[in-house]
Design an enzyme around this catalytic site. Structure first.
Site, short mmCIF file in Angstrom:
data_model
loop_
_atom_site.label_atom_id
_atom_site.label_comp_id
_atom_site.label_asym_id
_atom_site.label_seq_id
_atom_site.Cartn_x
_atom_site.Cartn_y
_atom_site.Cartn_z
N LYS A 13 9.14 -11.17 7.19
CA LYS A 13 10.35 -10.74 7.91
C LYS A 13 10.11 -11.47 9.34
O LYS A 13 11.11 -11.66 9.85
CB LYS A 13 10.38 -9.40 8.04
N ARG A 88 16.23 2.07 7.02
CA ARG A 88 15.19 2.09 6.18
C ARG A 88 15.24 3.18 4.92
O ARG A 88 14.33 3.33 4.23
CB ARG A 88 13.82 2.42 7.04
N ARG A 127 -3.84 -9.48 8.73
CA ARG A 127 -2.69 -9.97 9.73
C ARG A 127 -3.38 -9.47 11.12
O ARG A 127 -3.95 -8.58 11.26
CB ARG A 127 -1.42 -9.17 9.28
N ARG A 160 -3.05 -4.44 14.10
CA ARG A 160 -2.23 -3.15 14.19
C ARG A 160 -2.95 -1.87 13.50
O ARG A 160 -3.62 -2.29 12.57
CB ARG A 160 -0.87 -3.13 13.56
N ARG A 171 2.99 2.60 3.05
CA ARG A 171 4.08 2.06 3.50
C ARG A 171 4.76 1.27 2.39
O ARG A 171 5.87 1.26 2.22
CB ARG A 171 3.59 0.87 4.73
P1 ADP Z 1 6.34 -3.28 8.69
O1 ADP Z 1 5.41 -4.26 8.81
O2 ADP Z 1 5.91 -2.11 7.68
O3 ADP Z 1 7.78 -3.81 8.24
P2 ADP Z 1 7.52 -2.28 11.14
O4 ADP Z 1 6.92 -2.97 12.49
O5 ADP Z 1 8.95 -2.42 10.73
O6 ADP Z 1 6.44 -2.40 9.88
O7 ADP Z 1 7.28 -0.33 11.22
C1 ADP Z 1 6.05 0.26 11.62
C2 ADP Z 1 6.33 1.66 11.27
O8 ADP Z 1 7.09 2.27 12.36
C3 ADP Z 1 6.80 2.08 9.95
O9 ADP Z 1 5.56 2.30 9.11
C4 ADP Z 1 7.29 3.67 10.32
O10 ADP Z 1 6.25 4.42 10.57
C5 ADP Z 1 7.93 3.17 11.82
N1 ADP Z 1 9.37 2.73 11.50
C6 ADP Z 1 9.92 1.58 11.82
N2 ADP Z 1 11.08 1.63 11.48
C7 ADP Z 1 11.54 2.61 11.30
C8 ADP Z 1 12.57 3.36 10.79
N3 ADP Z 1 13.60 2.55 10.57
N4 ADP Z 1 12.69 4.54 10.22
C9 ADP Z 1 11.62 5.32 10.25
N5 ADP Z 1 10.50 4.81 10.75
C10 ADP Z 1 10.51 3.57 11.22
#
Ligand code: ADP
Ligand code: ZN
Length: 218
Positions: A13, A88, A127, A160, A171
């Site tokens: 993404k 989400r 990563r 991270r 996740r």
């Molecule tokens: P990923 O690499 O899993 O797509 P993101 O950077 O989008 O990760 O998100 C990292 C973390 O931030 C998620 O695992 C969650 O804990 C929190 N988070 C991000 N976006 C949301 C959302 N829309 N609703 C709830 N938690 C979120």
């Protein structure tokens, strides 16, 4: 252009987001990035989000919906936006549709990148991210030239805290249970705006497919 980018963690993404915001001159709204910024600055939101993020769980909806709402009120969003990592779950999708309706805005595209779990786990565990400019590397597939230093800006490259195998599995579980149903929810409202793309190819192959499809829409 108002776009939602969907797909499991590690589906690529981030790379597609970069191409989309540069091509369509729209701001990149990543709830994950907003949370990480809040963690770094140790804000109230950061304090709430920390435990959820480290466990691979979703931050509660009322917190997340509010940060998106505030972001959509900024003037740079008027010509469109790319939402990445939001909505989400179906409750967040409903909240978003309400926000859009209040502003008289239509969604143009929901891009759904599909990927295999094994590929995802391998991608995420290796990563690394630049602290300064956000560029993404991989210890095997795309290492930095100088160890732990970004090729582009010289910033420190780090892993991270939620990019370890155990948290990735959590996740993914959350993704299939909570987030995947959002795609069908949106598809039921308007299937013509949803594009499913297989994300296993190279970044460029995926970009090409998205470009062709978005080009036809305009
Ligand atoms: P990923 O690499 O899993 O797509 P993101 O950077 O989008 O990760 O998100 C990292 C973390 O931030 C998620 O695992 C969650 O804990 C929190 N988070 C991000 N976006 C949301 C959302 N829309 N609703 C709830 N938690 C979120
Ligand atoms: Zn950098």
């Amino acid at each position: 252009m108002r776009i939602i980018l969907m797909g499991p963690p590690g589906s690529g993404k981030g790379s597609q987001a970069k191409f989309l915001v540069e091509t369509y001159h729209i701001p990149h709204i990543s709830t994950g990035d907003i949370f990480r910024e809040n963690l770094k600055n140790d804000t109230e939101i950061g304090k709430i989000a920390k435990n959820y993020i480290e466990q691979g769980l979703l931050v509660p909806d009322h917190v997340t919906d509010e940060i998106v709402k505030q972001r959509l009120d900024k003037p740079d969003v008027e010509n469109g936006f790319l939402l990445d990592g939001y909505p989400r779950n179906v409750a967040q999708a409903k909240a978003l549709l309400e926000m859009l309706q209040e502003r008289g805005w239509q969604l143009d595209a929901v891009l759904n990148i599909i990927s295999d779990d094994e590929i995802i786990i391998e991608r995420i565990a290796g990563r690394r991210v630049c602290k300064k400019c956000g560029k993404i590397y991989h210890v095997i597939n795309h290492p930095t030239e100088i160890e732990n230093l970004c090729d582009v800006c010289g910033g420190e490259v780090y892993q991270r805290t939620d990019d370890n195998e155990e948290t990735v599995k959590e996740r993914l579980k959350v993704y299939y249970k909570e987030t995947e149903p959002v795609i069908d929810y949106l598809r039921n409202i308007d299937s013509s705006i949803v594009l499913d793309i297989l994300g296993n190819g190279t970044i460029d192959e995926v970009t090409k497919k998205i470009k062709a499809w978005l080009g036809d829409k305009k």
